[in-house]
Design a protein around this motif. Structure first.
Motif, PDB file in Angstrom:
ATOM      1  N   LEU A  37       4.212  -1.110 -12.939  1.00 29.68           N
ATOM      2  CA  LEU A  37       5.566  -1.193 -11.734  1.00 29.68           C
ATOM      3  C   LEU A  37       6.522   0.296 -12.659  1.00 29.68           C
ATOM      4  O   LEU A  37       6.925   1.685 -11.923  1.00 29.68           O
ATOM      5  CB  LEU A  37       5.296  -1.740 -11.230  1.00 29.68           C
ATOM      6  N   GLN A  38       6.721  -0.315 -13.486  1.00 33.89           N
ATOM      7  CA  GLN A  38       8.500  -0.407 -14.134  1.00 33.89           C
ATOM      8  C   GLN A  38       7.916   1.419 -15.074  1.00 33.89           C
ATOM      9  O   GLN A  38       8.453   2.069 -15.226  1.00 33.89           O
ATOM     10  CB  GLN A  38       9.264  -0.870 -15.050  1.00 33.89           C
ATOM     11  N   GLN A  39       6.469   1.338 -15.499  1.00 31.21           N
ATOM     12  CA  GLN A  39       6.516   2.561 -16.445  1.00 31.21           C
ATOM     13  C   GLN A  39       5.766   3.611 -15.709  1.00 31.21           C
ATOM     14  O   GLN A  39       6.701   4.336 -16.108  1.00 31.21           O
ATOM     15  CB  GLN A  39       5.443   2.722 -16.972  1.00 31.21           C
ATOM     16  N   CYS A  40       5.350   3.495 -14.096  1.00 33.90           N
ATOM     17  CA  CYS A  40       5.507   4.395 -12.994  1.00 33.90           C
ATOM     18  C   CYS A  40       6.645   4.622 -12.582  1.00 33.90           C
ATOM     19  O   CYS A  40       6.991   6.438 -12.750  1.00 33.90           O
ATOM     20  CB  CYS A  40       4.856   3.876 -12.151  1.00 33.90           C
ATOM     21  N   SER A  41       7.303   3.995 -12.990  1.00 30.48           N
ATOM     22  CA  SER A  41       9.256   4.416 -11.846  1.00 30.48           C
ATOM     23  C   SER A  41       9.751   5.396 -12.863  1.00 30.48           C
ATOM     24  O   SER A  41      10.149   6.252 -12.314  1.00 30.48           O
ATOM     25  CB  SER A  41       9.816   2.953 -11.797  1.00 30.48           C
ATOM     26  N   ASP A  42       9.859   4.976 -14.381  1.00 25.08           N
ATOM     27  CA  ASP A  42      10.419   5.403 -15.115  1.00 25.08           C
ATOM     28  C   ASP A  42       9.737   7.355 -15.048  1.00 25.08           C
ATOM     29  O   ASP A  42      10.455   8.341 -15.165  1.00 25.08           O
ATOM     30  CB  ASP A  42      10.633   4.751 -16.528  1.00 25.08           C
ATOM     31  N   LYS A  43       8.515   7.416 -15.246  1.00 27.84           N
ATOM     32  CA  LYS A  43       7.889   9.147 -15.317  1.00 27.84           C
ATOM     33  C   LYS A  43       8.496   9.790 -14.342  1.00 27.84           C
ATOM     34  O   LYS A  43       8.705  10.568 -14.182  1.00 27.84           O
ATOM     35  CB  LYS A  43       6.438   8.213 -15.820  1.00 27.84           C
ATOM     36  N   ILE A  44       8.868   9.142 -13.168  1.00 25.00           N
ATOM     37  CA  ILE A  44       8.731   9.345 -11.690  1.00 25.00           C
ATOM     38  C   ILE A  44       9.871  10.184 -12.060  1.00 25.00           C
ATOM     39  O   ILE A  44      10.655  10.979 -11.168  1.00 25.00           O
ATOM     40  CB  ILE A  44       8.631   8.237 -10.447  1.00 25.00           C
ATOM     41  N   GLN A  45      11.504   8.832 -12.300  1.00 23.61           N
ATOM     42  CA  GLN A  45      12.449   9.371 -12.081  1.00 23.61           C
ATOM     43  C   GLN A  45      12.598  10.786 -13.379  1.00 23.61           C
ATOM     44  O   GLN A  45      13.468  11.661 -13.304  1.00 23.61           O
ATOM     45  CB  GLN A  45      13.111   7.849 -12.501  1.00 23.61           C
ATOM     46  N   ASN A  46      12.072  10.832 -14.494  1.00 21.06           N
ATOM     47  CA  ASN A  46      11.933  11.452 -15.554  1.00 21.06           C
ATOM     48  C   ASN A  46      11.579  12.248 -14.841  1.00 21.06           C
ATOM     49  O   ASN A  46      12.161  14.363 -15.200  1.00 21.06           O
ATOM     50  CB  ASN A  46      11.278  11.222 -16.790  1.00 21.06           C
ATOM     51  N   ARG A  47      10.995  12.699 -14.203  1.00 23.74           N
ATOM     52  CA  ARG A  47       9.811  14.592 -13.408  1.00 23.74           C
ATOM     53  C   ARG A  47      11.200  14.613 -12.261  1.00 23.74           C
ATOM     54  O   ARG A  47      11.128  15.875 -12.330  1.00 23.74           O
ATOM     55  CB  ARG A  47       8.753  14.113 -12.467  1.00 23.74           C
ATOM     56  N   LEU A  48      12.040  13.450 -11.839  1.00 28.27           N
ATOM     57  CA  LEU A  48      12.525  14.272 -11.095  1.00 28.27           C
ATOM     58  C   LEU A  48      14.194  14.687 -11.469  1.00 28.27           C
ATOM     59  O   LEU A  48      14.883  15.799 -11.172  1.00 28.27           O
ATOM     60  CB  LEU A  48      13.626  12.916 -10.122  1.00 28.27           C
ATOM     61  N   LEU A  93       0.839  -1.272  -0.054  1.00 33.02           N
ATOM     62  CA  LEU A  93      -0.144  -0.426   0.202  1.00 33.02           C
ATOM     63  C   LEU A  93       0.874   1.611   0.012  1.00 33.02           C
ATOM     64  O   LEU A  93       0.364   2.012  -0.589  1.00 33.02           O
ATOM     65  CB  LEU A  93      -1.241   0.162   1.130  1.00 33.02           C
ATOM     66  N   HIS A  94       1.551   1.489   0.671  1.00 30.29           N
ATOM     67  CA  HIS A  94       2.927   2.325   0.862  1.00 30.29           C
ATOM     68  C   HIS A  94       3.922   2.589   0.151  1.00 30.29           C
ATOM     69  O   HIS A  94       4.035   4.378  -0.474  1.00 30.29           O
ATOM     70  CB  HIS A  94       2.723   2.842   2.166  1.00 30.29           C
ATOM     71  N   PHE A  95       3.469   1.921  -0.755  1.00 31.17           N
ATOM     72  CA  PHE A  95       5.435   1.870  -1.640  1.00 31.17           C
ATOM     73  C   PHE A  95       4.958   1.737  -2.483  1.00 31.17           C
ATOM     74  O   PHE A  95       5.170   1.946  -3.418  1.00 31.17           O
ATOM     75  CB  PHE A  95       5.972   0.950  -0.760  1.00 31.17           C
ATOM     76  N   ASN A  96       3.673   2.035  -3.118  1.00 29.78           N
ATOM     77  CA  ASN A  96       2.936   1.464  -4.583  1.00 29.78           C
ATOM     78  C   ASN A  96       3.252   2.562  -5.003  1.00 29.78           C
ATOM     79  O   ASN A  96       3.062   3.893  -4.828  1.00 29.78           O
ATOM     80  CB  ASN A  96       1.689   1.369  -4.288  1.00 29.78           C
ATOM     81  N   ASN A  97       3.943   2.833  -6.395  1.00 29.41           N
ATOM     82  CA  ASN A  97       3.992   3.936  -7.316  1.00 29.41           C
ATOM     83  C   ASN A  97       2.889   4.523  -8.462  1.00 29.41           C
ATOM     84  O   ASN A  97       3.358   5.072  -8.746  1.00 29.41           O
ATOM     85  CB  ASN A  97       5.424   4.438  -7.208  1.00 29.41           C
ATOM     86  N   GLN A  98       1.732   3.911  -8.026  1.00 24.56           N
ATOM     87  CA  GLN A  98       1.181   4.381  -8.965  1.00 24.56           C
ATOM     88  C   GLN A  98       0.580   5.293  -8.559  1.00 24.56           C
ATOM     89  O   GLN A  98       0.116   5.883  -7.293  1.00 24.56           O
ATOM     90  CB  GLN A  98      -0.615   3.165  -9.137  1.00 24.56           C
ATOM     91  N   ARG A  99       0.056   6.213  -9.754  1.00 19.56           N
ATOM     92  CA  ARG A  99      -0.569   7.845  -8.983  1.00 19.56           C
ATOM     93  C   ARG A  99      -1.769   7.521  -7.691  1.00 19.56           C
ATOM     94  O   ARG A  99      -1.915   8.669  -7.488  1.00 19.56           O
ATOM     95  CB  ARG A  99      -0.725   8.767 -10.488  1.00 19.56           C
ATOM     96  N   ARG A 100      -2.555   6.665  -8.827  1.00 22.52           N
ATOM     97  CA  ARG A 100      -4.274   6.781  -7.366  1.00 22.52           C
ATOM     98  C   ARG A 100      -4.199   5.331  -7.642  1.00 22.52           C
ATOM     99  O   ARG A 100      -3.784   4.471  -8.828  1.00 22.52           O
ATOM    100  CB  ARG A 100      -5.114   7.253  -8.762  1.00 22.52           C
ATOM    101  N   LEU A 101      -4.167   4.873  -6.605  1.00 22.84           N
ATOM    102  CA  LEU A 101      -5.370   3.612  -5.857  1.00 22.84           C
ATOM    103  C   LEU A 101      -6.690   3.379  -6.333  1.00 22.84           C
ATOM    104  O   LEU A 101      -6.878   4.612  -6.276  1.00 22.84           O
ATOM    105  CB  LEU A 101      -4.619   3.777  -4.908  1.00 22.84           C
ATOM    106  N   PRO A 102      -7.006   2.170  -6.212  1.00 24.35           N
ATOM    107  CA  PRO A 102      -8.854   1.921  -6.667  1.00 24.35           C
ATOM    108  C   PRO A 102      -9.188   2.041  -5.331  1.00 24.35           C
ATOM    109  O   PRO A 102      -8.746   2.082  -4.060  1.00 24.35           O
ATOM    110  CB  PRO A 102      -8.944   0.370  -6.794  1.00 24.35           C
ATOM    111  N   LYS A 103      -9.840   2.998  -5.401  1.00 26.85           N
ATOM    112  CA  LYS A 103     -10.660   3.244  -3.864  1.00 26.85           C
ATOM    113  C   LYS A 103     -11.920   2.536  -3.480  1.00 26.85           C
ATOM    114  O   LYS A 103     -11.916   1.160  -4.054  1.00 26.85           O
ATOM    115  CB  LYS A 103     -11.692   4.776  -4.209  1.00 26.85           C
ATOM    116  N   PRO A 104     -12.203   1.938  -1.951  1.00 26.66           N
ATOM    117  CA  PRO A 104     -11.486   2.842  -1.258  1.00 26.66           C
ATOM    118  C   PRO A 104     -10.331   2.290  -0.860  1.00 26.66           C
ATOM    119  O   PRO A 104      -9.952   0.812  -0.716  1.00 26.66           O
ATOM    120  CB  PRO A 104     -12.757   2.080  -0.063  1.00 26.66           C
ATOM    121  N   HIS A 105      -9.578   2.800  -0.555  1.00 33.24           N
ATOM    122  CA  HIS A 105      -7.906   3.009   0.328  1.00 33.24           C
ATOM    123  C   HIS A 105      -7.236   3.730   0.809  1.00 33.24           C
ATOM    124  O   HIS A 105      -8.274   5.370   0.968  1.00 33.24           O
ATOM    125  CB  HIS A 105      -7.309   2.637  -0.444  1.00 33.24           C
TER     126      HIS A 105
END
Length: 402
Positions: free
Chosen positions: A368-379, A218-230
Motif C-alpha cells: 500500500l505505502q509503496q503504491c502511495s509513494d509512487k503516485i505521490q511522486n507522479r503527482l 475495492l474502490h479506494f485500493n491504490n494498487q495499479r491492477r487488482l486480481p481478476k475478476p473484479h
C-alpha cells in the motif's frame, strides 16, 4: 421505519432572520402551563407521530436577577416558536439586563434546519447565553439539512438530548397544569426513547451513510491492477466539514450519480448549508479518483468564491494521469491553493475509521505505502512540469510585450 407526520411544521416553513422584528417581540398565546391532554398528545415520543404538526416549547430562563418560565407553540402565519422565543428573549431580557443566562427548552419536535441555523447564529453573537434542549421527537432525522442544523447547535455549545422518562416527569411537574397528579408513562416510552436517543447520537456523531468494508477496500485500493475478476472501480468521495471551533458540522460519502461526479454533488450540498461567510471552515475530502478537469475547474471556482473555506483533498489514485487534459485539472487545483495530497497508510486508516461501517482495524493491502509513494511522486512530477511550462509561457509573453 422512518418517523413522519402529515405535512410540515405549522408556520411559514422557512424560518427567517426576522426574529428581532418588534412585531415578534412576544410569544403569541404564551401561557404559564400546558394542560394534561395537550402534553400527552404533543410530547408523546412516538417513532411515527401522525397529525402532530404543532411544535410546543416549554422554556425556563435563569439569570442573575431574573427567572422566567412558560409554554408556547407555533402559530399559523407566524414564525416558528424557537425564533419567536429568541425575539422575546432579546427584546425583553437581553436588552434590559446583562449577565449570564441559562436557558432550558423542552421541545415536542427538534428544530428544523433553518431554526437551528438562526439559533446557532444567535448564540454565536450572545456568548453569555447557554442553552440546553430536551427533545421529545426528532424532526425528519433522515434529512441531511436537519442533521447539519442540529450539529451547528452543538458546535455553539448547546447541550442536547432526547427526553427520557425522568425528563418527561420533570417537564410534567414544572410546565403542566396537572392538579397534583403524577406523570403516567405511555406504552413503549422507554423503547421509543432509546430509538430517539440512538438516532440523535448518530446525527451528532455524523455516522449516517457510511461505506461498507468491501466497498472501501475495492474502490479506494491504490494498487495499479487488482486480481481478476473484479468490478469496475468507481468515483467515491468521503468528506467532513468542521466548524471554526473544530466541531463536526457534516460528513458523508458520495458517489457518481446520474452523470454527476461526487465533487459536483458536494459543492451543491455545501452551498445548501448557507455557511456564515464571516466564519472560517475546514473541508477535508477523501477521493477514490482525483478530480477530472471539469470537476477541478468547478472546485477552483467554488474555492475562489468562498475564501472562508479551507479545502484539502486526499486522493487514493490519479485519474488518467498520463493525459495532459487531466493533468491540467490537478495543476489548476494546486495553482489556486486547493491542496491535493495522495493518501498514505495514515490517511487510509483515518478514512477507514471515520467513513466505514467497520468492526475491525483497517486491513492494509500488500505494498500500500509503496503504491502511495509512487503516485505521490507522479503527482509531484506533473505539478513541476506544468509549473515550468506556465513559467515559460509567462516569460515568452513578457518578451513579446517588450
Amino acid at each position: 421505519m422512518q418517523p413522519w407526520r402529515s405535512g410540515e411544521r405549522t408556520g411559514p416553513g422557512a424560518a427567517s432572520p426576522q426574529h428581532r422584528s418588534p412585531q415578534y417581540s412576544y410569544f403569541q398565546n404564551w401561557t404559564t402551563h400546558l394542560d394534561e391532554e395537550n402534553f400527552y398528545f404533543n410530547f408523546c415520543n412516538l417513532k411515527k407521530a401522525k397529525d402532530r404538526k404543532i411544535t410546543f416549547l416549554c422554556f425556563q430562563v435563569e439569570g442573575a436577577s431574573t427567572f422566567s418560565k412558560g409554554v408556547s407553540s407555533n402559530q399559523i402565519g407566524g414564525l416558528h416558536v424557537e425564533l419567536s422565543f429568541l425575539s422575546w428573549f432579546e427584546n425583553n431580557l437581553l436588552s434590559h439586563a446583562q449577565g449570564q443566562y441559562q436557558v432550558t427548552w423542552y421541545l415536542s419536535w427538534s428544530p428544523c434546519c433553518n431554526c437551528a441555523q438562526e439559533v446557532a447564529k444567535f448564540l454565536a453573537t450572545n456568548r453569555n447565553v447557554k442553552l440546553t434542549i430536551f427533545i421529545a421527537r426528532l424532526y425528519y432525522p433522515e434529512r441531511r439539512q436537519n442533521q447539519v442544523g442540529l450539529r451547528q447547535l452543538v458546535s455553539q455549545g448547546v447541550m442536547m438530548k432526547a427526553m427520557s422518562l425522568q425528563d418527561f416527569s420533570q417537564c410534567w411537574e414544572v410546565f403542566v397544569d396537572n392538579h397534583g397528579s403524577m406523570f403516567k408513562p405511555w406504552e413503549n416510552l422507554d423503547e421509543n426513547y432509546s430509538w430517539q436517543a440512538g438516532n440523535l447520537d448518530q446525527i451528532l456523531r455524523g455516522s449516517w451513510n457510511l461505506l461498507k468494508e468491501e466497498t472501501f477496500c475495492l474502490h479506494f485500493n491504490n494498487q495499479r491492477r487488482l486480481p481478476k475478476p473484479h468490478p469496475r472501480r468507481r468515483w467515491y468521495l468521503c468528506y467532513q466539514l468542521m466548524s471554526p471551533r473544530g466541531d463536526l458540522l457534516d460528513k458523508g460519502c458520495l458517489q457518481s450519480k446520474k452523470k454527476r461526479h461526487p465533487e459536483i454533488r458536494l459543492i451543491c450540498r455545501i452551498l445548501s448549508m448557507r455557511l456564515d461567510q464571516a466564519q472560517r471552515y475546514q473541508l477535508c475530502c477523501y477521493l477514490s479518483w482525483s478530480p477530472c478537469l471539469q470537476c477541478a475547474q468547478e472546485l477552483e471556482k467554488f474555492a475562489s468564491k468562498h475564501k472562508n473555506l479551507g479545502v484539502h483533498i486526499y486522493t487514493a489514485r490519479l485519474y488518467c494521469h498520463w493525459l495532459r487534459y487531466f493533468q491540467k485539472g490537478l495543476y489548476l487545483l494546486w495553482k489556486y491553493q486547493v491542496l491535493v495530497t495522495v493518501m498514505g497508510l495514515q490517511e487510509f486508516d483515518d478514512c477507514w475509521k471515520i467513513f466505514v461501517d467497520q468492526e475491525k482495524p483497517f486491513p492494509a493491502w500488500p505494498k500500500l505505502q509503496q503504491c502511495s509513494d509512487k503516485i505521490q511522486n507522479r503527482l509531484d512530477r506533473i505539478l513541476k512540469v506544468w509549473s515550468l511550462n506556465d513559467l515559460n509561457d509567462a516569460l515568452s509573453d513578457l518578451s513579446l510585450r517588450q
